[in-house]
Design a protein around this motif. Structure first.
Motif, PDB file in Angstrom:
ATOM      1  N   LEU A 191       0.819  -1.206   0.000  1.00 33.18           N
ATOM      2  CA  LEU A 191       0.000   0.000   0.000  1.00 33.18           C
ATOM      3  C   LEU A 191       0.855   1.259   0.000  1.00 33.18           C
ATOM      4  O   LEU A 191       0.460   2.288  -0.567  1.00 33.18           O
ATOM      5  N   GLU A 192       2.037   1.186   0.608  1.00 34.51           N
ATOM      6  CA  GLU A 192       2.908   2.353   0.669  1.00 34.51           C
ATOM      7  C   GLU A 192       3.378   2.766  -0.721  1.00 34.51           C
ATOM      8  O   GLU A 192       3.430   3.960  -1.051  1.00 34.51           O
ATOM      9  N   ARG A 195       0.471   4.359  -2.517  1.00 37.30           N
ATOM     10  CA  ARG A 195       0.252   5.721  -2.040  1.00 37.30           C
ATOM     11  C   ARG A 195       1.291   6.672  -2.624  1.00 37.30           C
ATOM     12  O   ARG A 195       0.968   7.804  -3.036  1.00 37.30           O
ATOM     13  N   ALA A 224      -5.469   5.459   0.024  1.00 34.75           N
ATOM     14  CA  ALA A 224      -4.141   5.671  -0.567  1.00 34.75           C
ATOM     15  C   ALA A 224      -4.198   6.557  -1.800  1.00 34.75           C
ATOM     16  O   ALA A 224      -3.142   6.933  -2.327  1.00 34.75           O
TER      17      ALA A 224
END
Length: 278
Positions: A191-192, A195, A224
């Motif tokens: 997810l980072e 994002r 995100a």
């Protein structure tokens, strides 16, 4: 362009402009397109992986021709009133002109969107050089302007053993400047990284679920910054998984309990058309 096709394109464009996230699932034939339409989805996208499985091919470069992919897309378009975008692979040729021709031909079968990726199909050199990749998107974008057609540009490095987030972001930014309307980097690890991409670009971002990110929800992805979520070949592989399980039960155990979980014919029929093929 017919009024109906323009209206379909405008509906597709509006999905990307309104607030919030939306899903664009991937049928692999007319029947699955009708099911997804009947379930209330607002747009569909074709899947080269799902279609390849359905005709006994592996999902790989050269496995499907442009004519085959567009014929499959036409059947999906004709099975639904929803906007349909297509997986147009690498544009079916390395030259910018190939990408432009593919976009024009995609529009001719009724598609209102499609994606071009920067993968080459050459295992020794799997990703097009930066400048050439941008030129290909520029040509596709120029072709899309007069149709109109919503162009998705894909940066494929994470699928080919080159997990360079900075390079992926730079490519997506360049693709945006080249005229792409939607940006897409399949195979992101978490997810980072999703994002980071959403924060670094100025166009809607598509994320594919069903590869390695199944633990995340639509709520997570919206948080995100994701605009659009597809599933690629995951629905097709899920269907094949159920088919394999049923076939193995019959072959190995001689039983037929799989039928207890099968969808009733009446339920399937409710999604399908009574119209005969011409």
């Amino acid at each position: 362009m017919t009024t109906d096709r323009r209206e379909t394109y405008e509906r597709f464009k509006a999905l990307h402009e309104r607030p919030g996230i939306f899903t664009i699932p991937n049928p692999w034939n007319a029947g699955t397109a009708r099911v997804l339409s009947g379930l209330g989805f607002e747009a569909l996208a074709t899947t080269s992986a799902g279609y390849a499985l359905s005709v006994g091919r592996r999902d790989s470069f050269g496995a499907l021709t442009r004519d085959e992919v567009l014929a499959n897309a036409r059947e999906i378009v004709e099975a639904t009133d929803l906007p349909v975008s297509a997986d147009l692979e690498e544009g079916f040729g390395p030259r910018p002109e190939d990408c432009a021709e593919t976009i024009r031909r995609a529009a001719e079968v009724g598609l209102v969107g499609g994606s071009i990726e920067d993968a080459t199909g050459d295992p020794a050199d799997p990703i097009f050089p930066f400048g050439h990749a941008v030129e290909r998107i520029e040509a596709a974008s120029e072709a899309a302007k007069d149709l109109p057609f919503l162009l998705t540009a894909r940066a494929e490095s994470f699928l080919y053993g080159r997990p360079d987030l900075d390079d992926t972001i730079a490519r997506l930014q360049a693709f945006s400047k080249a005229g792409a309307h939607v940006l897409y980097a399949p195979g992101l690890p978490d997810l980072e990284s999703i994002r980071a991409i959403c924060q670094a670009v100025d166009k809607p971002v598509n994320v594919v679920m069903g590869l390695n990110l199944s633990r995340y929800t639509l709520e997570d992805l919206e948080g995100a910054g994701v605009k659009r979520v597809s599933v690629g070949g995951a629905f097709a592989r899920a269907a094949l998984g159920a088919f394999l399980s049923a076939a193995r039960e019959v072959r190995e155990r001689g039983s037929f309990t799989f039928a207890e979980a099968a969808v009733p014919d009446a339920d399937v029929g409710a999604f399908m058309s009574q119209r005969k093929r011409p």
